[in-house]
Structures are given as C-alpha cells and as structure tokens.
Design a protein around this motif. Structure first.
Motif, PDB file in Angstrom:
ATOM      1  N   UNK A  20      19.855   8.292 -14.113  1.00  0.00           N
ATOM      2  CA  UNK A  20      19.372   8.550 -12.941  1.00  0.00           C
ATOM      3  C   UNK A  20      18.695   9.709 -12.660  1.00  0.00           C
ATOM      4  N   UNK A  21      19.298  10.791 -13.174  1.00  0.00           N
ATOM      5  CA  UNK A  21      18.852  12.248 -13.279  1.00  0.00           C
ATOM      6  C   UNK A  21      17.726  12.366 -13.807  1.00  0.00           C
ATOM      7  N   UNK A  22      17.252  11.590 -15.011  1.00  0.00           N
ATOM      8  CA  UNK A  22      16.043  11.905 -15.840  1.00  0.00           C
ATOM      9  C   UNK A  22      15.055  10.797 -15.118  1.00  0.00           C
ATOM     10  N   UNK A  23      15.251   9.771 -14.296  1.00  0.00           N
ATOM     11  CA  UNK A  23      14.497   9.010 -13.568  1.00  0.00           C
ATOM     12  C   UNK A  23      14.087  10.088 -12.446  1.00  0.00           C
ATOM     13  N   UNK A  24      14.878  10.835 -11.992  1.00  0.00           N
ATOM     14  CA  UNK A  24      14.367  11.667 -10.816  1.00  0.00           C
ATOM     15  C   UNK A  24      13.283  12.609 -11.144  1.00  0.00           C
ATOM     16  N   UNK A  25      13.661  13.133 -12.298  1.00  0.00           N
ATOM     17  CA  UNK A  25      12.793  14.153 -13.046  1.00  0.00           C
ATOM     18  C   UNK A  25      11.401  13.695 -13.075  1.00  0.00           C
ATOM     19  N   UNK A  26      11.447  12.155 -13.812  1.00  0.00           N
ATOM     20  CA  UNK A  26       9.961  11.766 -14.165  1.00  0.00           C
ATOM     21  C   UNK A  26       9.334  11.387 -13.215  1.00  0.00           C
ATOM     22  N   UNK A  27       9.962  10.970 -11.964  1.00  0.00           N
ATOM     23  CA  UNK A  27       9.335  10.533 -10.862  1.00  0.00           C
ATOM     24  C   UNK A  27       8.668  11.603  -9.633  1.00  0.00           C
TER      25      UNK A  27
ATOM     26  N   UNK B 218       9.191  18.286 -12.250  1.00  0.00           N
ATOM     27  CA  UNK B 218      10.337  19.469 -12.473  1.00  0.00           C
ATOM     28  C   UNK B 218      10.556  20.209 -11.055  1.00  0.00           C
ATOM     29  N   UNK B 219       9.600  20.677 -10.247  1.00  0.00           N
ATOM     30  CA  UNK B 219       9.931  21.498  -9.332  1.00  0.00           C
ATOM     31  C   UNK B 219      10.913  21.029  -8.286  1.00  0.00           C
ATOM     32  N   UNK B 220      10.473  19.690  -7.845  1.00  0.00           N
ATOM     33  CA  UNK B 220      11.260  18.824  -6.901  1.00  0.00           C
ATOM     34  C   UNK B 220      12.707  18.683  -7.676  1.00  0.00           C
ATOM     35  N   UNK B 221      12.501  18.280  -8.781  1.00  0.00           N
ATOM     36  CA  UNK B 221      13.992  17.959  -9.488  1.00  0.00           C
ATOM     37  C   UNK B 221      15.153  19.196  -9.292  1.00  0.00           C
ATOM     38  N   UNK B 222      14.442  20.206  -9.777  1.00  0.00           N
ATOM     39  CA  UNK B 222      15.443  21.454  -9.469  1.00  0.00           C
ATOM     40  C   UNK B 222      15.804  21.919  -8.512  1.00  0.00           C
ATOM     41  N   UNK B 223      14.817  21.748  -7.422  1.00  0.00           N
ATOM     42  CA  UNK B 223      15.194  22.199  -6.029  1.00  0.00           C
ATOM     43  C   UNK B 223      16.194  21.143  -5.438  1.00  0.00           C
ATOM     44  N   UNK B 224      16.240  19.779  -5.875  1.00  0.00           N
ATOM     45  CA  UNK B 224      17.203  19.005  -5.345  1.00  0.00           C
ATOM     46  C   UNK B 224      18.301  19.393  -5.898  1.00  0.00           C
ATOM     47  N   UNK B 225      18.547  19.591  -7.184  1.00  0.00           N
ATOM     48  CA  UNK B 225      20.084  19.814  -7.944  1.00  0.00           C
ATOM     49  C   UNK B 225      20.393  21.287  -7.380  1.00  0.00           C
ATOM     50  N   UNK B 226      19.592  22.087  -7.310  1.00  0.00           N
ATOM     51  CA  UNK B 226      19.913  23.520  -6.923  1.00  0.00           C
ATOM     52  C   UNK B 226      20.598  23.508  -5.573  1.00  0.00           C
ATOM     53  N   UNK B 227      20.155  22.514  -4.682  1.00  0.00           N
ATOM     54  CA  UNK B 227      20.521  22.298  -3.264  1.00  0.00           C
ATOM     55  C   UNK B 227      22.149  21.965  -3.270  1.00  0.00           C
ATOM     56  N   UNK B 228      22.640  21.232  -4.360  1.00  0.00           N
ATOM     57  CA  UNK B 228      23.902  21.165  -4.436  1.00  0.00           C
ATOM     58  C   UNK B 228      24.800  22.342  -4.490  1.00  0.00           C
TER      59      UNK B 228
ATOM     60  N   UNK C 183      22.688  10.599  -3.935  1.00  0.00           N
ATOM     61  CA  UNK C 183      21.633  11.095  -3.303  1.00  0.00           C
ATOM     62  C   UNK C 183      20.257  11.161  -3.899  1.00  0.00           C
ATOM     63  N   UNK C 184      20.409  11.322  -5.400  1.00  0.00           N
ATOM     64  CA  UNK C 184      19.243  10.890  -6.088  1.00  0.00           C
ATOM     65  C   UNK C 184      18.852   9.428  -6.097  1.00  0.00           C
ATOM     66  N   UNK C 185      19.866   8.414  -6.132  1.00  0.00           N
ATOM     67  CA  UNK C 185      19.480   7.123  -6.024  1.00  0.00           C
ATOM     68  C   UNK C 185      18.759   6.807  -4.847  1.00  0.00           C
ATOM     69  N   UNK C 186      19.401   7.230  -3.728  1.00  0.00           N
ATOM     70  CA  UNK C 186      18.993   7.195  -2.684  1.00  0.00           C
ATOM     71  C   UNK C 186      17.324   7.316  -2.369  1.00  0.00           C
ATOM     72  N   UNK C 187      17.138   8.707  -3.033  1.00  0.00           N
ATOM     73  CA  UNK C 187      15.691   8.950  -2.864  1.00  0.00           C
ATOM     74  C   UNK C 187      14.708   8.148  -3.922  1.00  0.00           C
TER      75      UNK C 187
END
Length: 941
Positions: A70-77, A80-90, A54-58
């Motif tokens: 991949x998780x690090x790239x998502x956080x950088x792009x 923090x807020x969207x990164x945490x929200x995305x992981x928390x949705x799992x 899912x992260x790769x797709x985003x």
C-alpha cells in the motif's frame, strides 16, 4: 516462591538486563509503541494501521491488506514529495516521556529504533549524554563515540526513511553497514525490544536476522503485556524470550511503569532485599502451615545470605582491608577501637541504640539476621564473611549486649603481611627490587601480577599492580628527560621499550559491579584518601592534646575515644603495606604515618604517660625520619622520664623484645641484598638506623645485648656508605647506658672491625667522617665506665704496621682520632703498642703545621713526655703567628684560637705535672691570651 509478589517480572530476567547494563552490553530496540507513551490527550500518534488506512483512503482501495505494498502504491501514484509529506504528517511534536528518560538511566550501549521521530535523541540531549546519532551508513562510518542511537529506518532529514515495500526489499543495498553492524550487536549484547507487538513487521524483519546468528549469544527479550503460549513458543524458536508481568495483564502505561520500577529496584540490591524480605514476611504471616513457614524462612535466609555475599564479594579481592570498607558495605553499623581490638557494632531497632547517618529500620533487621546466621553456622558463606573480617582485622562483633569473638582463619595472605611487618624480605621482594633500582624486574613482576589477577577476575589487585607499573613508568619517564640525572640512561632505555597501562582509564573496562569499589581504591592511589585521613586524624590529635593540657592545668575534659587515634591509624598502615601499594613510598604517605604516630606520643606525654606496641614500632622503624624520632626521644631521656612513665606489662615487654630482635635480624639480613652499584643509603638503611635509635630504650639482659651487637657487627663490616648508621650504633649505646647503665662487653668488636678495615685497605671517606665526628665515642665511654679492656694486641699490631707505611699526616690522624682512645681503654699490651708507635713515629718529629702543635699538646695531656725544645718552639709559634694568622685556613680548620688554650689549660690542671713545666705552660697560655686580647682591641677600635 521465586519472585513472590515483590517484583512484577521474573527476577532472573530483570537481573540479566541489569547485569548487561553494568557490563556495558545492554541494547534497547525501540518500536512505534514506545513513542505512543509520549502522547497527550490532545496529541495522538497514529498507529501503523491507522496511517495505512489513510493511505488506502487516498488511493481509494479497500481490498488490499499488505501494508508495505500500500505504501509502495502511494509512492508510485502521488510521487516522492507527496508521499514523504503524507508520512511525515504522522509525526507529532511531542515531549519525551518519563520512560524515554528511564531508558538512559540504565546506561544502554546502543539504542536502536525503527521510529522516525526525534524523541530518543532529544532525551539524550536533554540529559546531556554523549551518543552519536546514526541515520545512514555515512553517519556510521564517521561515528567517533562508542555509544550510539541508531535509527535503522533512516529519517526525514536525510530523506532515507524506510516505509514502502522497495525500502524493505532493498534494505541490505541501502543500509549495508548499519545492517551488518546491528547483526554484530545481536551477537554480543543483551537486547530488549520495547514498543513492538507480536505482529509488527519490523519485528519480523529483525527476527529473520537473528535466525542467522549463533545460538550462543546473549539473551534477547520482547516486552509484552501478557503471556501467550503460542507466541512464546514462536519467539523461543527465534531465540527471543518473552518478558511479561507475572500477575497478569496490565494496562499499556502500567506495563512500562512496572518494568522500569523492577529495573530500578534490582539495580539497587538494598532496595530489592527490603522488598523481598517484606514480601516473604507478609506471606509467612498469611499461612498457617508450619512446613510452609519453614520453607519460606529457608528461602528468605538463602536470599539474605546471597545478598550479602554479592555485596561484600569485591572486598574479598583485597589482600588486606580497611575496617571502614566493611562497615560501609554493611551500613547501619559502627566501628569501635579498643587497643588492638576492632569491634563491629551491629544495631537492631531498639530505641536505645545509636542512630547512624544511613539509618534504615529494614536494613538493621536484615543485618541482624545475617550476622546471627554466620555466627551460628559454619558453612562456606560463614567462611567467606569471616575471611573478610580477618582481612580487616575486625576481632569482635557486638550485638546489643552480646560480644562475639571473630574466629581467626590464618591464610597465606596474612602470613605474607606479617612477613612485611617483621621486615622479612627476600632479594626478589618489591621493597628490595625498588631499593636496588631494579626497575626492569619490577615492571616485569607487576606485569605478571596483572596477568595473573586478570585471569582470576580479581579487578582490585589487577588495578593495584597496574597502578604500581605506571608508578614506576612515570618515575622513569621524569628521569629520562633529565640528562643530568644519574639514572638518565637506564630510564631512557626502559621507557623506550615500555608502554604504561594507563590504569585510570583501564578500570572503566572492568565490570560495573566493582566500579564503586575501584573508584574508592583510586582515591587511595591518587592520595586523596591519604590527605583526607591526615586532616581528620590531625584535627582529632590537636583536640586530644588540648584535652590533656586542660586536665594538666586543673580543668575537666574527656572524650570516650581520646586514646584511640593510633588504633584508627593502624588499619591504614596494614592496608597500604599489605596490598603492595607503592604509594607507601610517597612522602605524603610517610609523613601521614609519621606525624600521627608522633603526635599521639606527644599527647600521652603531656600527662606523663607512655604506651607503645609492635605496630607503633613498625611505623617508627619504617616511616619516620630519624631526626624526628630523636627529637621526641630526647624528651623521654631528659631527667630519665622514660623509666618513670613507661609501665608496660611483662608479657608486652617480652613480645616487644621478640619483635625488635626478629626485625633487627631481618633488617640486617636485608642490608646484604644491596647491589654493589648502589652507592647511596636505601630505605633498608633507614630502617636499620631507626631500629638502632629505638633499641636503647629497652632494658635488655646481658645475653640479649650481646645478641644485638653480634647482629649489628656484620653490617659494620660492610663497605661504609654513610656515617649515619654508626652514629645510631653509638646512640643505641648512649641511650642504653643513660637509662639502664648496661652495655655488653662485645661492643669492643667494633674496634676490631675498625682496625680490620685499616688492615684490608677498606677504609673510605665515610670511615674518616666517623672518626672526625667522634662517632665511636660512646663505645670508648661505655667501655671506660664498665671497665671493659680492649686486648686484641695482634690485630692492633697489624693495623699499626699498615698505618706506619702511610704518610705522616695519616699517621697523625689515626693517633689523634683512634689510637689514643684505644689506649685509654686498652690492656697493658695494647697501651705499650700505642705508646711505641707514638714515640717512634709522632712524638719527636719537628712541628711544621698548626696541627703538629695541637697533636703534641694532646699527647702531653695524655701523659707522653714533652719533646725536646717543644716549649721553646711553641712560644716562637705563638709569637710569630698570633694573632696575625688566626684567620689563616689551617688555623681556622684546626681551631687554634679555641683548641690551643683549651689544651694548655688541661695540661696546667694536671696535678702530677712538674711545677716548673706548669709555670712554662702557664706563661705560654698568658702570652696567647694577651695576644688575642690585643687583637680584639684593635678590631674594636
């Protein structure tokens, strides 16, 4: 053959996990796969791979395979807020699975997880278990509970969850306390990894930690659905054992079901042995080869024997056992009491056999198999089981119609116990130290015993001696807060330098395998079992007496175990005394023994029966109150009932005589161990008084009677601390004469000792009390009835010389209370000495006190001449003082109102008295009676 098909996993591995659980050393390490067990059809948890996709797709990337990057790239792009929200949705709102609950059923010390969900802590809350939740180093620093749930990858609440590359690279900086704490856990605990795959990155990180730890650490297991040789070799290299189902690949859910089923089976040895036996029997039926059948039978026997050895092992730690403890371990059996025999009834599945509350067809077969094995073999397993039976005084085993004798293997423990039964103490024995108030020595002794038994891993005896230590400590503590207590100072000094063991809490540190046995022991130490036993026995006793009374009244009432009450009581006596339990000194324990033994005697007596044995005597001598013994004894003495109802066999009488003589000798010897600073009677004094109370009921021959007196004499020589002992010497002589009209001539030695104490100036107030209460009356009475003559003139002469130097009141006292009695049974020489002393020092001195007149009348009654002017002076005394002075202290003390007319009547009744003298005394008597009558009339008016 190991495992057959009765367990899904290797039995040894499952047992290691259970042992770790029992020793509070079990840790579950939980991965993401374990949370998937909570999924429902409508709610699914994405796997790590699915979340990364899912992260790769985003991120719109396809050629990157490094999950952490991949998780690090998502956080950088995305920030923090969207990164945490995305992981928390799992994370889905799921309920804990049954497997989460199974985790806590195994009492893990720690549960460590790399998961972010709340399933584990929610399970602990639901089960109301006390675990600290650790999500950060701060949580760990502030943790107070021993048990913890450690979320090593943090959580969303504290915004410290571990997922991206930097989190892993900087883990040691962000979670230094947690990392080191977990590494410490790896060094000391058994770890079981659940919910991890071979390729899990989290597992790889943890494996890297394990490689830095010593190889000599507890086992670590990874649960997988199937065996993979390469992966197994890889994990072994890092100190991890692969845990997999023996039968092959299982579905994910079934894998965990089988794992927890095996744990649940092995944690209950009874359940495991039943499954094993059934499995081996089925396998044996399927094979046609006799050699294989024999091999299976041998394997099964070994397993059954080991099962029983493990089961009864804690019992071997006791010195003496209650038979009920053995029965409860075996289950599906009962105990029967037949005199001094305790019979263990082993039942098979015959329909005619007794149904027990714990009935199990399989266990009955297993019990039968084991008992037959140990009865027919003589290996170390048999010796261990026989030792248990010997400690419980189980003498026979009944299997169907076959009664087997249990071989008695005598040992040091039994010898130690029988010494106690015979009161064979040394100065450093617990009983003597306790009597002498040697509290510091007792504390040292108990402390050394605790150290000794801890080294042997004997947790039962360790607990007993810790409890004994605390018993003494608490006793001293209560005295140390009371300044008026005579032991205040010594108690204060000892308490200030002593720390109690706090045994009730300490026992929780002992292995789980003995906890059940320890809790049973604690119920004895806190007297719970004593109260329960007393209620049960007392209720049974009342029913027994009702049955006997009903039969006596012409009714019909019967019970097969009506006469077994004492047989059931004895093991409690053996257990408490033989294991050095200090609750033996509690009034509750002693009253329990006393009341049940005496109630049993009362039950027998209803139908004019009497039975007694060595253990009965031990209980009477050690635990009963003297007044209670004498109250029951009076019923035996009255109308000479004892001789008519006591019909013991000759060999039993011989054994009882031998026991009493040895016990008496040992008790008298122990009296010599009393410290000089102990001014009060001790429990040994109590035993001495009680055995004297019992001795008179035995028909002793002349030699035995003299032996008894010679044994008692040294005690009489000691400094007198109580008149009680001498009252019981007198009681012994009274009962012996009353029942059998016998008494040895050496009873006159008591007079020698009495005179020697006067000569040596060893006379004290207790000796006075003995004379005041006429405690020695039975010595004089028996001597008169048997014609024994006291003839030690030289000793008497020396005593009279000492008395002559005393004050006049003292001279009067000894004449009244001792010398006249000695004269009564004395030889001519003795009589002459007494007469000379009386005539020269007492008889002709003027009367100044009421007692002077009483003593002169007594002397006249004993045949001494009437002093000059005594009759005239007596008339004057009465005329002057009667009735006005009757309430005067001296008149009341010497009982003038009753004793004076009584002595006058005795004198008047003397046929040899001169008639004129008789008339004069008659006149004085009438004068006295007239004056007292007139006094009564005045009072009435």
């Amino acid at each position: 053959m190991e495992n057959s098909n009765y367990l899904s996993f290797n039995e040894k591995d499952i047992k290691n996990i259970i042992t770790a659980s029992q020793n509070n050393k079990l840790v579950f390490f939980i991965g993401a796969g374990f949370s998937k067990l909570s999924e429902t059809e409508s709610l699914k948890i994405p796997s790590w791979e699915e979340l990364i996709n899912e992260l790769k797709e985003d991120l719109n990337i396809t050629n990157e395979s490094d999950y952490l990057k991949i998780a690090q790239l998502y956080f950088l792009k995305f920030g923090e807020h969207d990164y945490e929200k995305k992981v928390k949705s799992s994370i889905k709102e799921l309920d804990p699975s049954k497997f989460h609950k199974n985790l806590f059923d195994l009492n893990p010390h720690y549960i460590i997880t790399t998961n972010w969900d709340n399933l584990i802590e929610n399970t602990a809350q639901e089960k109301r278990l006390a675990y600290d939740l650790i999500c950060s180093d701060a949580d760990l620093a502030n943790s107070q509970l021993d048990k913890k749930i450690i979320k090593m990858h943090g959580g969303f609440q504290q915004h410290n969850f571990v997922f991206k590359e930097d989190d892993y690279l900087q883990y040691s900086q962000n979670f230094p306390l947690i990392e080191n704490y977990i590494k410490g856990i790896f060094s000391t605990c058994t770890i079981v990894f659940l919910g991890y795959s071979y390729s899990d990155y989290n597992l790889k990180q943890i494996v890297s930690w394990i490689t830095r730890i010593s190889k000599a650490t507890p086992k670590k297991y990874l649960l997988q659905g199937e065996f993979d040789l390469a992966q197994n070799k890889y994990l072994e290299n890092y100190g991890i054992t692969l845990l997999y189902p023996i039968a092959g690949n299982l579905s994910y859910g079934r894998l965990y079901e089988s794992f927890f089923e095996d744990l649940n089976t092995v944690i209950k040895p009874e359940k495991l042995i039943v499954k094993l036996v059934n499995s081996v029997k089925n396998e044996s039926k399927q094979t046609q080869k006799q050699k294989q059948k024999d091999s299976l039978n041998e394997y099964l026997n070994n397993k059954v024997v080991k099962y029983f050895n493990d089961k009864i092992s804690p019992l071997s730690q006791y010195q003496i056992l209650l038979p009920e403890l053995v029965r409860n371990k075996l289950t599906n059996c009962t105990l029967r009491y037949d005199g001094l025999d305790i019979i263990l009834d082993i039942f098979d599945n015959d329909q005619n056999n007794i149904l027990t509350n714990d009935y199990s067809e399989e266990i009955r077969d297993i019990n039968l198999s084991y008992i037959k094995y140990v009865l027919n073999d003589d290996d170390h397993h048999t010796q261990k089981f026989l030792s248990i039976l010997n400690k419980a005084f189980i003498t026979k085993i009944q299997i169907n119609d076959k009664l087997e004798e249990v071989k008695n293997k005598s040992n040091e423990i039994q010898e130690y116990f029988w010494k106690k039964m015979y009161f064979q103490y040394s100065p450093n024995d617990i009983e003597i130290l306790f009597s002498n108030k040697k509290y510091d020595s007792l504390l040292k002794y108990f402390s050394e015993k605790v150290t000794h038994y801890l080294k042997q891993k004997n947790f039962i005896m360790t607990t007993i001696y810790m409890a004994n230590y605390d018993y003494i400590y608490n006793s001293l503590k209560s005295k140390a807060i009371n300044e008026f207590h005579d032991e205040y100072q010594i108690s204060k000094e000892i308490i200030e330098n002593t720390i109690p063991f706090d045994y009730k809490n300490k026992v929780h540190d002992f292995p789980e395998i003995v906890q059940q046995d320890l809790q049973k022991l604690l119920q004895f130490i806190d007297l719970t079992e004593i109260y329960k036993a007393y209620y049960k026995f007392h209720t049974e006793s009342q029913k027994n007496k009702e049955r006997a009374q009903n039969r006596k009244n012409g009714g019909i009432s019967w019970s097969s175990d009506e006469y077994t009450l004492r047989d059931k009581l004895y093991p409690y006596v053996y257990f408490i005394s033989g294991n050095d339990l200090l609750i033996e000194n509690n009034s509750e324990t002693q009253q329990f023994f006393e009341s049940i033994i005496l109630e049993s005697f009362e039950h027998y007596l209803i139908e004019d029966k009497f039975s007694i044995n060595q253990t009965d005597l031990f209980i009477i001598i050690k635990y009963c109150q003297e007044n209670k013994i004498k109250a029951f004894a009076k019923k035996l003495i009255d109308e000479n009932k004892f001789a008519n109802i006591c019909h013991l066999k000759p060999k039993d009488i011989v054994q009882l005589k031998q026991y009493l003589l040895k016990a008496l000798n040992n008790i008298c010897k122990s009296l010599g161990y009393k410290e000089e600073n102990i001014n009060r009677p001790t429990f040994i004094n109590k035993c001495f008084s009680n055995i004297l109370t019992v001795l008179g009921f035995v028909r002793w021959n002349h030699k035995e009677s003299e032996q008894i007196i010679d044994t008692i004499i040294p005690v009489y020589k000691q400094r007198t601390l109580s008149a009680n002992i001498y009252e019981n010497i007198s009681y012994f002589l009274y009962v012996s004469w009353k029942l059998y009209k016998t008494s040895p001539p050496n009873i006159l030695k008591f007079i020698d000792i009495t005179l020697s104490k006067i000569i040596k100036k060893e006379w004290n107030r207790f000796d006075n009390l003995i004379l005041d209460e006429n405690t020695l009356r039975n010595i004089f009475a028996v001597s008169m009835n048997t014609g024994y003559k006291y003839n030690n003139s030289e000793l008497l002469k020396d005593a009279l010389e000492v008395i002559k130097k005393d004050q006049y009141e003292s001279q009067q006292y000894f004449v009244d209370k001792l010398l006249l009695n000695i004269k009564h049974i004395g030889s001519e020489g003795v009589k002459e000495l007494v007469d000379k002393f009386v005539n020269e020092n007492i008889l002709n001195l003027p009367c100044k006190t009421p007692y002077d007149y009483i003593l002169k009348l007594l002397l006249i009654y004993y045949g001494y001449s009437i002093p000059t002017d005594f009759i005239k002076n007596l008339k004057h005394f009465i005329d002057k003082n009667i009735p006005d002075s009757l309430l005067n202290v001296d008149f009341l003390h010497w009982r003038i109102e009753s004793q004076l007319p009584e002595l006058l009547k005795y004198i008047i009744g003397n046929k040899d008295l001169d008639s004129k003298i008789r008339e004069q005394f008659q006149s004085i008597l009438e004068q006295f009676e007239e004056k007292t009558k007139s006094s009564l009339k005045i009072k009435d008016s």
